[in-house]
Design a protein around this motif. Structure first.
Motif, PDB file in Angstrom:
ATOM      1  N   HIS A  88       3.937  12.264  -7.004  1.00 18.91           N
ATOM      2  CA  HIS A  88       4.150  13.062  -6.264  1.00 18.91           C
ATOM      3  C   HIS A  88       3.039  14.562  -6.986  1.00 18.91           C
TER       4      HIS A  88
ATOM      5  N   TRP B  40       0.811  -1.509   0.461  1.00 20.79           N
ATOM      6  CA  TRP B  40      -0.087   0.026  -0.361  1.00 20.79           C
ATOM      7  C   TRP B  40       0.889   1.205  -0.163  1.00 20.79           C
ATOM      8  N   VAL B  41      -0.026   2.009  -0.879  1.00 18.62           N
ATOM      9  CA  VAL B  41       1.322   3.371  -1.472  1.00 18.62           C
ATOM     10  C   VAL B  41       0.179   4.296  -0.096  1.00 18.62           C
ATOM     11  N   THR B  42       1.046   4.850   0.830  1.00 14.65           N
ATOM     12  CA  THR B  42       0.208   6.069   1.573  1.00 14.65           C
ATOM     13  C   THR B  42       0.539   7.546   1.885  1.00 14.65           C
ATOM     14  N   HIS B  43       1.658   7.418   1.368  1.00 20.32           N
ATOM     15  CA  HIS B  43       2.611   9.121   1.486  1.00 20.32           C
ATOM     16  C   HIS B  43       2.425   9.668   0.345  1.00 20.32           C
ATOM     17  N   GLY B  44       2.225  10.142  -0.181  1.00 20.49           N
ATOM     18  CA  GLY B  44       2.529  11.421  -1.596  1.00 20.49           C
ATOM     19  C   GLY B  44       3.635  12.448  -0.933  1.00 20.49           C
ATOM     20  N   GLY B  45       5.216  12.708  -1.170  1.00 24.08           N
ATOM     21  CA  GLY B  45       5.691  13.050   0.031  1.00 24.08           C
ATOM     22  C   GLY B  45       5.652  13.057   1.460  1.00 24.08           C
ATOM     23  N   VAL B  46       5.608  14.331   2.038  1.00 20.94           N
ATOM     24  CA  VAL B  46       4.554  14.572   3.173  1.00 20.94           C
ATOM     25  C   VAL B  46       3.341  14.143   3.794  1.00 20.94           C
TER      26      VAL B  46
ATOM     27  N   GLU C 216      11.933  14.386  -2.241  1.00 19.74           N
ATOM     28  CA  GLU C 216      11.837  14.435  -1.258  1.00 19.74           C
ATOM     29  C   GLU C 216       9.809  14.861  -0.797  1.00 19.74           C
ATOM     30  N   ASP C 217       9.552  15.789  -2.096  1.00 21.82           N
ATOM     31  CA  ASP C 217       7.760  16.222  -1.968  1.00 21.82           C
ATOM     32  C   ASP C 217       6.652  15.142  -2.602  1.00 21.82           C
ATOM     33  N   GLU C 218       7.998  15.341  -3.518  1.00 18.94           N
ATOM     34  CA  GLU C 218       7.760  14.362  -4.791  1.00 18.94           C
ATOM     35  C   GLU C 218       7.232  12.461  -4.798  1.00 18.94           C
ATOM     36  N   VAL C 219       7.758  11.607  -3.535  1.00 17.38           N
ATOM     37  CA  VAL C 219       7.886  10.401  -3.727  1.00 17.38           C
ATOM     38  C   VAL C 219       6.753  10.170  -3.113  1.00 17.38           C
ATOM     39  N   PHE C 220       6.317   8.545  -3.915  1.00 16.48           N
ATOM     40  CA  PHE C 220       4.802   8.087  -3.425  1.00 16.48           C
ATOM     41  C   PHE C 220       5.722   7.319  -2.436  1.00 16.48           C
ATOM     42  N   TRP C 221       4.988   6.879  -1.069  1.00 19.82           N
ATOM     43  CA  TRP C 221       6.408   5.986  -0.309  1.00 19.82           C
ATOM     44  C   TRP C 221       4.901   4.775   0.158  1.00 19.82           C
TER      45      TRP C 221
ATOM     46  N   LEU D 156       8.272   4.465  -4.161  1.00 25.45           N
ATOM     47  CA  LEU D 156       8.622   4.357  -5.909  1.00 25.45           C
ATOM     48  C   LEU D 156       9.752   5.379  -6.346  1.00 25.45           C
ATOM     49  N   ARG D 157      10.173   3.832  -6.992  1.00 22.43           N
ATOM     50  CA  ARG D 157      11.808   5.299  -7.753  1.00 22.43           C
ATOM     51  C   ARG D 157      10.806   6.384  -8.592  1.00 22.43           C
TER      52      ARG D 157
ATOM     53  N   GLU E  70       2.222   8.692 -12.165  1.00 23.21           N
ATOM     54  CA  GLU E  70       3.773   7.725 -13.458  1.00 23.21           C
ATOM     55  C   GLU E  70       3.421   8.333 -14.818  1.00 23.21           C
TER      56      GLU E  70
ATOM     57  N   PHE F 147       7.384   7.070 -11.254  1.00 17.33           N
ATOM     58  CA  PHE F 147       6.575   8.064  -9.860  1.00 17.33           C
ATOM     59  C   PHE F 147       6.980   9.523  -9.477  1.00 17.33           C
TER      60      PHE F 147
END
Lengths: 489, 489
Positions: free
Chosen positions: B155, A105-111, B100-105, B120-121, B168, B153
């Motif tokens: 955000h 599951w992806v839960t965060h985009g950036g912070v 860092e603001d753009e990364v999906f976690w 996600l790279r 994406e 990816f």
């Protein structure tokens, strides 16, 4: 270039490596992926691996074959997003149950926390079918036959293994079709099974086609037909599945069409998939104690030319070798020249390890006779061939090799299947391959058989059976079908 | 099949759609993606879109060209995992700041929180370079030139737009090379810029090559060269970037090699990427009020044959058309027959919209003269051609069309670039294209220019400049370079 520069015969850690005997299959498999330059397993996340360029060269050709078979049978390639909103994913109850423990599951985009969590697709029904609902209006839109080749994700908690049990399946070919009637969808299932068998025939990999028992079908589907092959350790590897989905997903996602009479009906669907297990199977089925044996259709190197050089004749031998390379290359053969400084024995070792289909040696005495020595990777015997007709010979040997690989693999597989009656017989057979039993068809007996034998039920043969029916191995009553049982990967 | 079954001229919502004039570019672009069957924008997650089979057919061919150019220049294709552990991702400070603001976690596998979050790279430096650290030992391992085509990816919080600004990126071709010296890496940057220009030449898309200002370079790199094209609305679209990374990442990830003298040195690196913006650019640059105009190399349909049928002559005309189709197909031309019931005008409209490069009509009077009418999509003029030499004519026209498309696009682009001196001149020019200014080279003046004009600095021309130097548009002092300024997508 078809390899990166790491010296062959050394493993990823840079040490001299000797390939274990294939009889020690698990060790052999791990080792061949490393020193054969297929994958690097040292990526710092469990279940994720890195394709080496040489391994990728095999992948590219395997998926070229798969795409050709799909394109030539009226499928169209497409591409859907990786991320599936939780709201769509959660709609089909049985489907969720089958996958909920395995979804990343992806839960965060950036912070920023996302409003709706996003699933990494474990498979794409829930990404594709909301779009099918928008696209399909009338019977004239049917059949719709799309496919895509994508990465999919499963949070595997079992022991992961490159190419076989992954957290990122890097190479999932999934097809999704829509039809007017249940019967049309059934025909599509049959066609797909045939196409998959055709793909594996092109990879010289023999398959067992079985209808999975109802308790092991695709979550949310009507029934599942699977293709398995038997690995050298006797365990089976599922290398393709074809699912009849009935109207189950159509009802969930509202996929309806107007029939010829002007009435709205739910569509019938199928889906089917093949992953990089296809590559695991061809490596495992054909490889030997010396390394990779690759079907000519997918071998990155189909022929290597090795000059046997002595001072005085070096120039003429090199010229002859270069001519052979030129002739073969021009005809589309993937050929390499190895004029390096290694001893001949080291060269043989290297190219056998890499699965070059043919080795062509030319020395001064060969040249005098306008001939070359040709060695086929799977046979290992030398034959003298004329330089004048070398292209014809190479083409013929490559074609013959594909057939011979299939025949040898099929013979080996057949010898690994045996009819059994008692649980003890099954247990013994499971160390060697697949057991075939009579079965009354009920789940209770199926479960009992699995429990008593420690095997898994592959299902009932989808094509003609190997043994006559008898008494059910579970309850002893008269059996109306047979089942295959194996240890499964 | 190269299209799904939705009727052409209808949009995704099933309504009759008329393509807006291209002068209303933003509307035109959205509309052509829909009724031209490139992408469906209705996927229920912001910034994620679905490739229609027809659009995918273009993508397949564009990436075929990109792969060929990479493979033929000593790059090897490979594949690294999508998921990057936070621990690796966070190592390179400047790089993180940029992303860092753009990364999906990914934070959960099933219901279980992960020990280490997975990114996600957004790009793959932090996935690939820990492996390069393991692979590179000696100067003999260098150069290493790998690439992959993957989904990445971001955000994006800005307005998303299909093919242009995505969450994406479905089709990111990224290359990552390693070299002994800074100079070697610089040469690789130059080679890569040349390869990318070559790719765009094959797509008939003209480019501006600019060295980005230091404050707009790749996060963690030494400098960035970018390829931009000018879109019909005068804004520039960045369609390729090439980065010199120096030893920055090598120091972070410990990528060292033993030089010829036996000493350990940090490696120098480059990376460069192209995304599906390549497809956005070719659609936008070549398309017109009638629809898609596709370069022959990537058009799913290169020629359509339309029989003009009258009762008595129908059979002979059909036979002649079928012969043409057979002849062209055999020669590898992507040709379709359209013998449907639509009126001729409707057929022309349909195939113009889809960007078929050539339309070939044969009617009874043509047949009498053993000729056909041929219309090139970009010219729109009829010419009479002999049926005896139709293959030669078609091949020649396709080749000429690629050249003409490029020449026309280049001329148009050049007309959209103008030297400017005052901020007012720049502002006016930014409505039409790119402004070229003199610049002293300092960041302060750069920022001032951006602020006063509302434009963005593309950078300094990497190839011969268009204007002579003068006074810096920022400070008025003598300028030693020129810069390009534009509104950027």
């Amino acid at each position: 270039m078809t390899e990166n520069k790491k010296e062959n015969g050394k493993n990823d850690a840079g040490k001299e490596a000797v390939l274990p005997l294939k009889s020690d299959f698990s060790e052999w498999f791990n080792s061949i992926l490393d020193i054969g330059q297929i994958m690097d397993v040292r990526y710092p996340v469990k279940g994720l691996y890195v394709w080496h360029p040489f391994g990728f060269g095999i992948r590219k050709r395997v998926y070229g074959i798969i795409r050709d078979v799909m394109d030539n049978s009226g499928h169209e390639e497409t591409l859907f997003p990786l991320l599936i909103p939780e709201t769509e994913f959660m709609k089909e109850a049985d489907h969720i149950k089958g996958f909920e423990d395995e979804v990343f599951w992806v839960t965060h985009g950036g912070v920023t926390p996302l409003d709706v969590r996003l699933a990494l697709r474990p498979t794409s029904e829930t990404a594709i079918y909301p779009m099918y609902q928008l696209w399909i209006r009338s019977h004239a839109d049917l059949p719709l036959k799309l496919y895509q080749v994508v990465n999919t994700f499963r949070h595997e908690t079992k022991h992961t293994r490159p190419l076989i049990r992954l957290r990122e399946i890097t190479s999932f070919k999934e097809a999704h079709t829509v039809h007017a009637t249940w019967e049309d969808a059934k025909n599509q299932v049959d066609e797909a099974v045939g196409l998959y068998a055709d793909i594996y025939r092109k990879l010289s990999v023999p398959v067992l086609i079985s209808k999975r028992p109802d308790w092991d079908k695709f979550p949310g589907g009507d029934y599942t037909i699977a293709l398995d092959t038997i690995m050298p350790d006797g365990k089976t590897l599922q290398i393709g599945t074809v699912h009849h989905l009935g109207t189950n997903f159509a009802k969930t996602y509202g996929i309806m069409y107007e029939n010829a009479a002007g009435e709205q009906e739910y569509a019938n669907q199928t889906c089917y998939g093949i992953s990089e297990r296809s590559i695991a199977s061809l490596i495992s089925v054909h490889g030997d104690d010396k390394g990779l044996v690759l079907p000519p259709a997918v071998a990155p190197v189909q022929a290597v030319v090795i000059p046997v050089l002595f001072k005085e004749t070096a120039e003429s031998v090199m010229t002859a070798c270069e001519n052979v390379v030129k002739t073969l290359k021009k005809a589309g053969i993937r050929v390499e020249m190895d004029a390096g400084d290694m001893r001949p024995g080291a060269k043989y070792y290297k190219w056998e390890l890499k699965g070059s289909c043919l080795r062509i040696e030319i020395g001064p005495r060969d040249l005098e006779k306008k001939s070359a020595v040709l060695v086929r990777r799977d046979k290992g015997e030398k034959q003298f061939v004329s330089l004048d007709t070398i292209l014809e010979t190479v083409n013929a040997e490559l074609k013959q090799m594909a057939d011979d690989l299939y025949a040898a693999a099929e013979e080996k597989m057949k010898a690994m299947i045996a009819p059994c009656e008692t649980a003890e017989e099954v247990k013994t057979q499971l160390g060697k391959g697949v057991a075939v039993l009579s079965w009354c068809g009920c789940k209770e007996c199926g479960m009992k058989i699995e429990e008593e034998t420690g095997g898994s039920i592959l299902g009932t043969p989808d094509r003609p059976a190997e043994v006559k029916k008898g008494q059910c191995a579970g309850c002893g009553n008269e059996a109306d079908q047979i089942i295959r049982v194996s240890k499964m990967y």
